[in-house]
Design an enzyme around this catalytic site. Structure first.
Site, PDB file in Angstrom:
ATOM      1  N   ASN A  81       0.879  -1.179   0.000  1.00  0.00           N
ATOM      2  CA  ASN A  81       0.000   0.000   0.000  1.00  0.00           C
ATOM      3  C   ASN A  81       0.911   1.222   0.000  1.00  0.00           C
ATOM      4  O   ASN A  81       1.460   1.580   1.033  1.00  0.00           O
ATOM      5  CB  ASN A  81      -0.896  -0.034   1.249  1.00  0.00           C
ATOM      6  CG  ASN A  81      -1.735   1.228   1.388  1.00  0.00           C
ATOM      7  OD1 ASN A  81      -1.783   2.050   0.474  1.00  0.00           O
ATOM      8  ND2 ASN A  81      -2.386   1.391   2.528  1.00  0.00           N
ATOM      9  N   LYS A  92       0.191   4.196  -0.322  1.00  0.00           N
ATOM     10  CA  LYS A  92      -0.467   5.395   0.232  1.00  0.00           C
ATOM     11  C   LYS A  92      -0.170   6.587  -0.681  1.00  0.00           C
ATOM     12  O   LYS A  92      -0.021   6.414  -1.893  1.00  0.00           O
ATOM     13  CB  LYS A  92      -0.023   5.627   1.674  1.00  0.00           C
ATOM     14  CG  LYS A  92      -0.208   4.364   2.532  1.00  0.00           C
ATOM     15  CD  LYS A  92      -0.160   4.610   3.992  1.00  0.00           C
ATOM     16  CE  LYS A  92      -0.381   3.293   4.730  1.00  0.00           C
ATOM     17  NZ  LYS A  92      -0.469   3.450   6.169  1.00  0.00           N
ATOM     18  N   HIS A 104      -9.845   1.357   4.416  1.00  0.00           N
ATOM     19  CA  HIS A 104      -8.607   1.538   5.182  1.00  0.00           C
ATOM     20  C   HIS A 104      -8.891   2.481   6.354  1.00  0.00           C
ATOM     21  O   HIS A 104      -9.699   3.406   6.226  1.00  0.00           O
ATOM     22  CB  HIS A 104      -7.507   2.108   4.275  1.00  0.00           C
ATOM     23  CG  HIS A 104      -6.160   2.085   4.925  1.00  0.00           C
ATOM     24  ND1 HIS A 104      -5.778   3.037   5.844  1.00  0.00           N
ATOM     25  CD2 HIS A 104      -5.135   1.201   4.832  1.00  0.00           C
ATOM     26  CE1 HIS A 104      -4.546   2.731   6.274  1.00  0.00           C
ATOM     27  NE2 HIS A 104      -4.145   1.627   5.680  1.00  0.00           N
ATOM     28  N   GLU A 120      -7.341   4.894   7.425  1.00  0.00           N
ATOM     29  CA  GLU A 120      -7.128   6.313   7.105  1.00  0.00           C
ATOM     30  C   GLU A 120      -8.335   6.890   6.362  1.00  0.00           C
ATOM     31  O   GLU A 120      -8.642   8.077   6.507  1.00  0.00           O
ATOM     32  CB  GLU A 120      -5.821   6.458   6.293  1.00  0.00           C
ATOM     33  CG  GLU A 120      -4.601   6.237   7.193  1.00  0.00           C
ATOM     34  CD  GLU A 120      -3.370   5.680   6.500  1.00  0.00           C
ATOM     35  OE1 GLU A 120      -3.279   5.727   5.259  1.00  0.00           O
ATOM     36  OE2 GLU A 120      -2.476   5.187   7.227  1.00  0.00           O
ATOM     37  N   GLU A 145      -5.928  -4.721  10.397  1.00  0.00           N
ATOM     38  CA  GLU A 145      -4.921  -3.693  10.607  1.00  0.00           C
ATOM     39  C   GLU A 145      -5.242  -2.920  11.878  1.00  0.00           C
ATOM     40  O   GLU A 145      -6.042  -1.974  11.847  1.00  0.00           O
ATOM     41  CB  GLU A 145      -4.892  -2.714   9.428  1.00  0.00           C
ATOM     42  CG  GLU A 145      -4.530  -3.338   8.101  1.00  0.00           C
ATOM     43  CD  GLU A 145      -3.873  -2.333   7.162  1.00  0.00           C
ATOM     44  OE1 GLU A 145      -2.814  -2.650   6.620  1.00  0.00           O
ATOM     45  OE2 GLU A 145      -4.411  -1.223   6.987  1.00  0.00           O
ATOM     46  N   GLY A 171       1.947   2.386  10.683  1.00  0.00           N
ATOM     47  CA  GLY A 171       2.923   3.464  10.525  1.00  0.00           C
ATOM     48  C   GLY A 171       3.599   3.873  11.816  1.00  0.00           C
ATOM     49  O   GLY A 171       4.303   4.883  11.864  1.00  0.00           O
ATOM     50  N   SER A 194       2.837  -2.041  10.360  1.00  0.00           N
ATOM     51  CA  SER A 194       4.271  -2.132  10.646  1.00  0.00           C
ATOM     52  C   SER A 194       4.856  -3.513  10.383  1.00  0.00           C
ATOM     53  O   SER A 194       5.794  -3.932  11.059  1.00  0.00           O
ATOM     54  CB  SER A 194       4.574  -1.657  12.081  1.00  0.00           C
ATOM     55  OG  SER A 194       4.188  -0.298  12.236  1.00  0.00           O
TER      56      SER A 194
HETATM   57  P1  PGA Z   1       2.385   0.335   7.637  1.00  0.00           P
HETATM   58  O1  PGA Z   1       0.953   0.562   6.928  1.00  0.00           O
HETATM   59  O2  PGA Z   1       2.926  -0.962   7.101  1.00  0.00           O
HETATM   60  O3  PGA Z   1       3.202   1.524   7.204  1.00  0.00           O
HETATM   61  O4  PGA Z   1       2.148   0.298   9.099  1.00  0.00           O
HETATM   62  C1  PGA Z   1       0.092  -0.519   6.689  1.00  0.00           C
HETATM   63  C2  PGA Z   1      -1.198   0.004   6.104  1.00  0.00           C
HETATM   64  O5  PGA Z   1      -1.682   1.047   6.549  1.00  0.00           O
HETATM   65  O6  PGA Z   1      -1.776  -0.616   5.199  1.00  0.00           O
END
Ligand code: PGA
Length: 249
Positions: free
Chosen positions: A10, A12, A95, A97, A166, A172, A211
């Protein structure tokens, strides 16, 4: 039953034409014949660029969102049909976000899931609790509610979706769920899928995200109900993403 794992990057809101070229050069050179399915979910403006690069390779193209609407006056949105035009195979839906910054409710996530399925795009439906919800002991209740919203999408079989667990506090932040923490939530989701669609439950892939990196991927992916990963930060670094792919067999 062991599912072929799926490792989905992803990106982003990261990248540029030049940076994507360099990342894809390295990925295409290193990916070989992976022992798992691989996808990159890229920002919408780069779909055409990445489609052209990954065509004929083991890397599938993914989007990061899809409109719940088929067409019309929805400024800024992309329909599933448009994504189809660019060979998009997967779309991330719900997601955290999007849920957090764009107010996406379970109902919207369900509508987006249906819109993707109607066009043959596999939705990667994200569920996960916040830190406050975990600390209040509400993890199970939250993820079950989020999954329940997409379980009965009209006319489609639940086996057509991919689920991604998640935990919001792990995204993140560098704070990964421990393999045991992740597995225990995955087992809850698996049981819920089993209850809703017993004959398909084992075949539905449940990814872990938050992460995941080159160092912790093997242990997470070794858990019985973790069928792959949704990778943010580490998917932007070719050597790290390739190591995660190598760990997924
Ligand atoms: P991350 O993000 O691996 O940077 O924690 C995962 C995601 O939000 O899909």
């Amino acid at each position: 039953m062991t599912n072929r794992k799926l490792i989905a990057g992803n990106w982003k809101m990261n990248g540029s034409l030049a940076a994507n070229e360099a990342l894809l050069d390295a990925l295409l050179q290193g990916v070989g014949a992976p022992g798992c399915d691989v996808a990159v979910c890229v920002p919408a403006p780069y779909l055409a660029q990445v489609q052209g690069r990954v065509a004929g390779s083991p890397i599938a193209l993914g989007a990061q969102d899809v409109s719940a609407q088929p067409q019309g006056a929805f400024t800024g949105e992309q329909s599933a049909a448009m994504l189809n035009d660019f060979g998009v195979r997967y779309a991330i839906v719900g997601h955290s976000e999007r849920r957090q910054y764009h107010g996406e409710s379970d109902e919207v996530v369900a509508a987006k899931t249906a819109a993707a399925l109607a066009r043959g795009i596999t939705p990667i439906v994200c569920v996960g609790e916040t830190l406050a919800e975990r600390e209040a002991g509400r993890t199970e209740e939250v993820v079950k509610r989020q999954l329940a919203a997409v379980i009965h999408v009209n006319g489609h079989c639940i086996s057509e979706i991919v689920v991604a667990y998640e935990p919001v506090w792990a995204i993140g932040t560098g704070k990964t769920a421990s393999p045991e923490q992740a597995q225990s939530v995955h087992a809850v989701l698996r049981a819920q899928l089993h209850h809703a669609a017993s004959e398909h439950a084992a075949g539905i892939r449940i990814l872990y995200g938050g992460s995941m990196n080159a160092a912790n991927a093997a242990e997470l992916l070794g858990q019985p109900d973790i069928d792959g990963g949704l990778i943010g930060g580490a998917s932007l670094k070719a050597p790290d993403f390739l190591q995660i792919i190598a760990a997924a067999r």
